[in-house]
Motif scaffolding. Structure first.
Motif, PDB file in Angstrom:
ATOM      1  N   SER A 169     -36.174  66.317  -8.480  1.00 60.34           N
ATOM      2  CA  SER A 169     -37.185  65.363  -9.307  1.00 60.34           C
ATOM      3  C   SER A 169     -36.705  64.271 -10.001  1.00 60.34           C
ATOM      4  O   SER A 169     -37.623  63.355 -10.073  1.00 60.34           O
ATOM      5  CB  SER A 169     -37.941  66.568 -10.337  1.00 60.34           C
ATOM      6  OG  SER A 169     -38.091  67.701  -9.923  1.00 60.34           O
ATOM      7  N   TYR A 170     -35.465  64.482 -10.509  1.00 55.33           N
ATOM      8  CA  TYR A 170     -34.875  63.112 -11.036  1.00 55.33           C
ATOM      9  C   TYR A 170     -35.023  61.906 -10.098  1.00 55.33           C
ATOM     10  O   TYR A 170     -35.366  60.680 -10.783  1.00 55.33           O
ATOM     11  CB  TYR A 170     -33.465  63.490 -11.522  1.00 55.33           C
ATOM     12  CG  TYR A 170     -32.757  61.937 -12.161  1.00 55.33           C
ATOM     13  CD1 TYR A 170     -33.113  61.755 -13.416  1.00 55.33           C
ATOM     14  CD2 TYR A 170     -31.956  61.371 -11.233  1.00 55.33           C
ATOM     15  CE1 TYR A 170     -32.431  60.385 -13.839  1.00 55.33           C
ATOM     16  CE2 TYR A 170     -31.376  60.055 -11.711  1.00 55.33           C
ATOM     17  CZ  TYR A 170     -31.532  59.878 -12.949  1.00 55.33           C
ATOM     18  OH  TYR A 170     -30.903  58.815 -13.442  1.00 55.33           O
ATOM     19  N   VAL A 171     -34.631  62.131  -8.778  1.00 54.38           N
ATOM     20  CA  VAL A 171     -34.548  60.911  -8.172  1.00 54.38           C
ATOM     21  C   VAL A 171     -35.917  60.651  -7.343  1.00 54.38           C
ATOM     22  O   VAL A 171     -36.153  59.646  -6.870  1.00 54.38           O
ATOM     23  CB  VAL A 171     -33.572  61.067  -6.758  1.00 54.38           C
ATOM     24  CG1 VAL A 171     -32.413  61.097  -7.496  1.00 54.38           C
ATOM     25  CG2 VAL A 171     -33.888  62.316  -5.894  1.00 54.38           C
ATOM     26  N   CYS A 172     -36.559  61.688  -7.233  1.00 48.92           N
ATOM     27  CA  CYS A 172     -38.162  61.139  -6.375  1.00 48.92           C
ATOM     28  C   CYS A 172     -38.705  59.952  -6.825  1.00 48.92           C
ATOM     29  O   CYS A 172     -39.388  59.858  -8.038  1.00 48.92           O
ATOM     30  CB  CYS A 172     -38.956  62.497  -6.532  1.00 48.92           C
ATOM     31  SG  CYS A 172     -40.464  62.178  -5.439  1.00 48.92           S
ATOM     32  N   GLY A 187     -32.748  70.147 -10.914  1.00 54.18           N
ATOM     33  CA  GLY A 187     -33.614  69.031 -11.167  1.00 54.18           C
ATOM     34  C   GLY A 187     -33.312  67.999 -10.489  1.00 54.18           C
ATOM     35  O   GLY A 187     -33.982  66.957 -10.881  1.00 54.18           O
ATOM     36  N   VAL A 189     -38.727  70.319  -8.561  1.00 55.81           N
ATOM     37  CA  VAL A 189     -38.028  71.648  -9.075  1.00 55.81           C
ATOM     38  C   VAL A 189     -39.101  72.471  -9.790  1.00 55.81           C
ATOM     39  O   VAL A 189     -39.182  73.539  -9.857  1.00 55.81           O
ATOM     40  CB  VAL A 189     -36.752  71.273  -9.829  1.00 55.81           C
ATOM     41  CG1 VAL A 189     -37.242  70.508 -11.133  1.00 55.81           C
ATOM     42  CG2 VAL A 189     -36.018  72.450  -9.949  1.00 55.81           C
TER      43      VAL A 189
END
Lengths: 343, 450
Positions: free
Chosen positions: B423-426, B420, B433
């Motif tokens: 997705s965390y940084v996007c 993940g 993810v």
């Protein structure tokens, strides 16, 4: 038995999110442009403000009118149209006719972004598409530079040219440092390039200010620091070699770095994530390519300045770079050792 | 966020992210015991692999530690009564993942003797590896870091293979969780004892225990305790950079040994086995006390929990009971997660049981369940820099959005471990993810269909 607790949100992991979002990135760049705009006002007066305002208005109006038809205007909030409009304005001469700047804003967003499918889909930097259009359409006007220090309220008659009318070139004009170098073989003192009290496009003249802002943006990780480093080092090395070989013909690398739109284009246009490669190696290639093209166009091309075309050409090469240069997945290398511990 | 320079000071893997730890609220709290509740629910499939097969019937009286269900295959484990009582139900019940699954329900006997039974140790030293594997399997051991992969499977070596390194995982890189941290502080002897048992059985040459550098007190506790384990002189306690997903098996092996597990392969392929610290302590209890896996440490934390805690929770305790023992959840709680916030699962109901792999119960208030806007991918490349598997999540995301699954496989979708980080940084809020999990499921479905 009750199986759902009312009010519980169901979503899939991860449930944490880095606080930086895309509008936030745009705002950071906009914040960095604020001092540039203030400096431009000091150097070129109200005329510069009006040109930047006109291009921004053109960009925002186009985004609103031709953006997504459902929920019209919603894409204005991401800040990218505002940013493209301001960036375009800052690359124009201060005595530029306002209607042309407005038209440039329309082209930047319309042809530079929306026809591709909106944010993230465009191949070329929108602001530079707008500028390339203006350069093709009004080649004389866009290379007519007003001198500085005519007072804040001074407007040249060119600024106020009626729409679809050619600007009357009756203003006092001046040559940019690059123009002087190319056509008169006259070098502007470095000090004046750093401070910015020389003629040029609205946002590009003060190198010292741009360097500070670039460092701030790199420190904030707003953009990929590799891009400016690659471009500037390439220009310095390439121009430096030529200068060492023949200092009579070629300008010093410092002059190359601090004159014209190189710093502004490097920091605010080339670093546009949408139109630059993603993998680090690709980013280095992209930057080196821009640096080489800038020196080639400036020294051997027909134009005194080549930053815009250098960036646009490398924008065009970006999909190819991204296709060829991919990260190598973990555990798919050839470096696996089984004998003994690696440490 | 890590301080500048920490990554250089402690070994780690490349790429990864630095989410805020959120561990302060529970890291200092000693492990507590829960009161007895009326019901305990034990799904037969708590682990990866085949579900266990019941050996008790409705109405049977059971005592704490008694076998309820035996392994239903090789990749399966035993299941035991966490409390004394009687079997009140065998049949479909709600699993935390939302499905109805076969489960055994125990109604607890409030008058039962709750003193721990006298230890009935089994000596691992004399066992051959085959018996050891069976014993661990029957003892119900699974990986307690969250994935719940049956532990014995890792020890059952195919012919001709060997294990040279044992890596014990004390990284605990998921935010909020401090269960492993507390276990290392409070029961370092049990962890080292389990480690010694496994190390001896497998005949390994090197033993490592990796701990993220935000838990150096745990490292000290283990360092002090190791003098009681002269056999473990090969053990190296390794402080690691604080970075997610440091606790992922392959990343841990890379950080500690420098070895790269080939894509699609297991740690076994680099002659290494990785076990969680909780699993090590459970194995020590299995051999020294004769106690199968009956309970586990669970971190209860998050902005929605009134009294955050680390709890020793009998398996099968309902999430509602655990949360109520922690003062309940606040009115504005809008999400309850089982596991960590990066890879855990959201709960639709609190009336689901704690499982063998439940490392945490995280309740988040509405303010922390922020829905960020979704924008077009701006190709910033942050996901490439986050992906510890060196994939191109941006490209995979674009392909997933248009359903080009075969092309995704060519871009190594199946290497994704679903941590993940992308997705965390996007910044554009693209559910990367999530798209990958969906695409993988779709690919598997198509493979089954053909």
């Amino acid at each position: 038995m009750k199986h759902t607790a009312p009010g519980l949100v169901l979503r899939t992991a991860p449930f944490l999110k880095h606080p930086t979002d895309t509008p936030n990135l745009m705002r950071q760049v906009l914040l960095a442009l604020l001092p540039v705009v203030v400096a431009a006002a000091a150097f070129f007066g109200m005329a510069a403000m009006l040109v930047v305002g006109a291009s921004t208005l053109g960009a925002l109006a186009t985004e609103y009118a031709f953006g997504p038809s459902r929920n019209r205007g919603s894409t204005l909030h991401d800040g990218s149209a505002l940013l493209s409009g301001i960036l375009l304005g800052l690359t124009l001469p201060p005595s530029f006719p306002l209607w042309m700047a407005f038209l440039g804003g329309i082209v930047a967003i319309g042809l530079g972004k929306l026809v591709w499918g909106g944010l993230g889909q465009n191949l070329f930097n929108p602001a530079l598409v707008g500028r390339a259009f203006l350069q093709a359409a009004f080649p004389t006007t866009i290379t007519t530079w007003a001198p500085q220090g005519q007072g804040f309220l001074h407007l040249s008659s060119a600024n106020l040219a009626a729409p679809l009318m050619q600007a009357r070139v009756d203003t006092i004009t001046a040559a940019t440092p690059l123009g002087l170098m190319k056509f008169q073989h006259e070098l502007t003192p470095l000090w004046s390039l750093l401070v910015g009290n020389s003629p040029g496009s609205i946002g590009e003249t003060s190198s010292a200010l741009l360097i500070v802002l670039g460092l701030w943006l790199a420190w904030r990780r707003t953009f990929d620091w590799r891009i400016p480093v690659a471009i500037l080092v390439t220009v310095a090395v390439f121009a430096g070699i030529l200068w060492i070989v023949n200092p009579e013909t070629y300008p010093s690398p410092l002059f190359m770095l601090f004159s014209g739109g190189l710093l502004f284009g490097t920091l605010f246009m080339a670093t546009d994530p949408v139109t630059s490669p993603m993998a680090p190696l690709g980013v280095w290639l992209f930057g080196v390519g821009i640096g080489v093209l800038v020196v080639l166009i400036r020294l051997w091309g027909g134009l005194p300045e080549g930053v815009m075309y250098a960036i646009l050409l490398m924008n065009a090469a970006t999909p190819l770079i991204d296709r060829v240069i991919q990260p190598r997945p973990f555990g798919r290398g050839k470096h696996n050792v089984l004998e003994g511990d690696a440490r | 966020m890590s301080l500048p320079g920490t990554a250089a000071r402690f070994p780690s893997f490349r790429h990864g992210i630095h989410p805020a730890g959120h561990k302060e609220s529970t890291a200092g709290l000693a492990i507590e015991h829960l009161p007895l509740f009326s019901h305990y629910l034990l799904p037969l499939g708590q682990h990866i692999g085949a579900p266990s097969v019941p050996v008790v019937s409705v109405g049977d009286g059971v005592i704490r530690g008694q076998l309820l269900a035996e392994p239903g295959g090789f990749v399966s484990t035993g299941l035991h009564a966490p409390v004394t009582g009687h079997v009140s139900h065998i049949g479909p019940r709600r699993h935390p993942n939302g499905h109805l699954v076969p489960a055994i329900e125990i109604r607890a006997d409030p008058f039962a003797d709750d003193r721990p039974p006298p230890p009935s140790p089994t000596h691992a030293a004399g066992m051959d590896l085959g018996d050891f594997v069976k014993f661990v399997q029957k003892g119900g051991m699974v990986g307690m870091g969250g994935a719940a992969f049956p532990t014995h499977v890792k020890y059952a070596l195919p012919p001709g293979r060997r294990i040279r390194r044992l890596v014990v995982n004390g990284a605990e890189c998921e935010p909020y969780l401090s269960a492993d941290h507390r276990l290392m502080l409070e029961r370092p002897e049990a962890i080292l004892r389990g480690t010694a048992i496994v190390a001896e059985q497998l005949g390994v040459e090197a033993v490592y225990l990796g701990i993220e550098a935000n838990k150096l007190d745990a490292l000290d506790a283990l360092e002090r305790a190791r003098c009681g384990f002269p056999d473990l002189d090969v053990l190296q306690l390794v402080p690691l950079a604080v970075k997610y997903p440091q606790g992922a098996e392959k990343m841990l092996i890379k950080a500690i040994t420098g070895l790269v597990v080939p894509a699609g392969k297991l740690p076994l392929d680099v002659e290494t086995v990785v076990n969680n610290v909780g699993t090590m302590a459970a194995i020590a209890d299995l051999f020294d006390l004769g106690k199968p896996l009956l309970e586990r440490v669970v971190t209860v934390a998050g902005s929605g929990v009134r009294r955050p805690a680390n709890m020793l929770v009998p398996l099968g305790t309902s999430v509602r009971d655990v949360l109520e023992a922690c003062g309940g959840i606040s009115e504005d709680t809008s999400m309850v997660i089982m596991g960590g916030p990066m890879m855990g699962m959201p709960l639709a109901s609190l009336d689901v049981p704690v499982l063998k792999g439940t490392s945490g119960i995280i309740a988040l208030a509405a303010k922390d369940v922020r829905v960020s806007g979704t924008y077009g991918c701006v190709r910033c490349g942050r996901c490439l820099q986050a992906c510890a598997n060196f994939l191109n999540p941006s490209r995979l995301g674009r392909l997933a959005a248009v359903g080009r699954y075969q092309e995704m496989q060519k871009h190594y979708l199946m290497d994704c471990m679903e941590c993940g980080a992308c997705s965390y940084v996007c910044p554009s809020g693209i559910p990367l993810v999530q798209l990958f999990r969906m695409s993988k499921a779709e690919i598997r479905n198509r493979e089954v269909a053909t």
